[in-house]
Write a protein that holds these residues in place. Structure first.
Motif, PDB file in Angstrom:
ATOM      1  N   PHE A   3       1.492   6.930  -7.022  1.00 48.19           N
ATOM      2  CA  PHE A   3       0.577   7.872  -7.382  1.00 48.19           C
ATOM      3  C   PHE A   3       1.123   9.080  -7.239  1.00 48.19           C
ATOM      4  O   PHE A   3       0.859  10.105  -8.089  1.00 48.19           O
ATOM      5  CB  PHE A   3      -0.710   7.639  -6.825  1.00 48.19           C
ATOM      6  N   ARG A   4       2.035   9.484  -6.086  1.00 47.37           N
ATOM      7  CA  ARG A   4       2.579  10.799  -6.017  1.00 47.37           C
ATOM      8  C   ARG A   4       3.640  11.072  -6.875  1.00 47.37           C
ATOM      9  O   ARG A   4       3.643  12.132  -7.752  1.00 47.37           O
ATOM     10  CB  ARG A   4       3.173  10.958  -4.827  1.00 47.37           C
TER      11      ARG A   4
ATOM     12  N   LEU B 296       0.806  -1.317   0.067  1.00 50.87           N
ATOM     13  CA  LEU B 296       0.128  -0.287  -0.016  1.00 50.87           C
ATOM     14  C   LEU B 296       0.793   1.484   0.090  1.00 50.87           C
ATOM     15  O   LEU B 296       0.789   1.979  -0.521  1.00 50.87           O
ATOM     16  CB  LEU B 296      -0.930   0.192   1.310  1.00 50.87           C
TER      17      LEU B 296
ATOM     18  N   THR C  19       2.363   1.872  -3.335  1.00 57.69           N
ATOM     19  CA  THR C  19       1.541   1.913  -4.423  1.00 57.69           C
ATOM     20  C   THR C  19       0.905   3.647  -4.371  1.00 57.69           C
ATOM     21  O   THR C  19       0.799   4.509  -5.134  1.00 57.69           O
ATOM     22  CB  THR C  19      -0.031   1.454  -4.123  1.00 57.69           C
ATOM     23  N   GLU C  20       0.875   4.127  -2.820  1.00 60.85           N
ATOM     24  CA  GLU C  20       0.596   5.600  -2.674  1.00 60.85           C
ATOM     25  C   GLU C  20       1.817   6.253  -3.186  1.00 60.85           C
ATOM     26  O   GLU C  20       1.582   7.472  -3.728  1.00 60.85           O
ATOM     27  CB  GLU C  20       0.456   5.677  -1.067  1.00 60.85           C
ATOM     28  N   LYS C  21       3.066   5.841  -2.982  1.00 61.58           N
ATOM     29  CA  LYS C  21       4.315   6.646  -3.312  1.00 61.58           C
ATOM     30  C   LYS C  21       4.272   6.609  -5.007  1.00 61.58           C
ATOM     31  O   LYS C  21       4.594   7.561  -5.472  1.00 61.58           O
ATOM     32  CB  LYS C  21       5.549   5.848  -2.906  1.00 61.58           C
TER      33      LYS C  21
END
Length: 280
Positions: free
Chosen positions: A165-166, A158, A161-163
């Motif tokens: 998107f950034r 997770l 994945t967040e990184k």
């Protein structure tokens, strides 16, 4: 008039007769009657450990584990070297899922049993119960570790994945590069967690930790003058038929057998790490 000493002697003789009666009832599987006989013997001579362990065995047959524990503890108080006392207490503690304490008592019983009679039936029986206990204990811990590992892996995925998107939002024109880097990180993460999971799985027992005769994992290893290691009970049984080393054929006497403490420690370390890989 009967003297005090004579009364004690008479009580001891009566208690022994009651023990024999209890043994008779036990063999007939009349456990209630056996318990009554042992209880009367205990009333007459409460400081004889075997009366307590005999009654504990009857309670065990009836699955009355609370009373097994009570009688076993009393036997150990009277004789801290009571093999059956530690053994039955260990079994009772395992029933309460007190694995750490239960395993410790079984290990104590196993050590005492080996010292008293290495070839006795109790040693094998205790070993089997200890093996099952350690396997169950390891399996329970393994399930917990597996859940924690999976939970950590999902958290890491997770976070990646967040990184990702950034990074995509900040790298206009370099989306393909960001996707490639993200895939690379996920693959690396998968390898790390797969390796951690595999390291926690069962594994084959190395040959050097196995008896040269039975090929089973060593429990009470001894070493011969020729440098070969065997299970104590197995080599002693062999020497009853042949007075020579099974591998070298050189003359061998039981007095020449020496405990192989290094292998014993290696076996224990292997079993602790791999969850008592020898599953009975």
């Amino acid at each position: 008039m009967v003297t005090g000493g004579g009364s004690l002697s008479a009580a001891a003789q009566q208690a022994e007769q009651l023990k024999l009666l209890g043994n008779f009832y036990f063999k007939k599987e009349h456990f209630g009657a056996a318990i009554d006989a042992y209880t009367e013997a205990i009333t007459l001579c409460p400081n004889i450990p075997v009366y307590w362990t005999n009654r504990a065995l009857c309670h065990r047959k009836r699955n009355d584990w609370a009373r097994v524990e009570e009688d076993s503890r009393r036997a150990i108080q009277l004789d801290n070297k009571s093999v059956k006392g530690h053994y039955f207490l260990g079994l009772a503690l395992l029933q309460r899922q007190e694995y750490t304490e239960g395993i410790r008592e079984l290990e104590k019983a196993l050590d005492l049993g080996r010292g008293a009679d290495p070839n006795g039936y109790m040693v094998e029986e205790i070993w089997q119960e200890l093996a099952k206990a350690k396997y169950i204990d390891w399996e329970s811990a393994f399930v917990k570790r597996s859940w924690e590992l999976q939970h950590l892996k999902e958290a890491c995925e997770l976070a990646l994945t967040e990184k990702h998107f950034r990074d995509v939002s900040q790298m206009e024109g370099f989306i393909d590069q960001a996707e490639a880097e993200h895939s690379k990180q996920l693959l690396a993460l998968e390898r790390v967690f797969r390796g951690a999971a595999e390291a926690d799985m069962h594994t084959e027992v190395p040959d050097y930790l196995c008896c040269r005769i039975t090929l089973d994992i060593l429990r009470d290893p001894i070493i011969t003058p020729s440098g070969h290691t065997y299970e104590r009970a197995v080599i002693l049984q062999h020497l009853q038929k042949s007075k020579s080393d099974p591998v070298t054929r050189e003359p061998l006497h039981p007095s020449q057998l020496v405990p192989n403490l290094a292998i014993k420690e290696a076996v224990q370390a292997f079993l602790d790490k791999h969850g008592w890989a020898y599953k009975p």
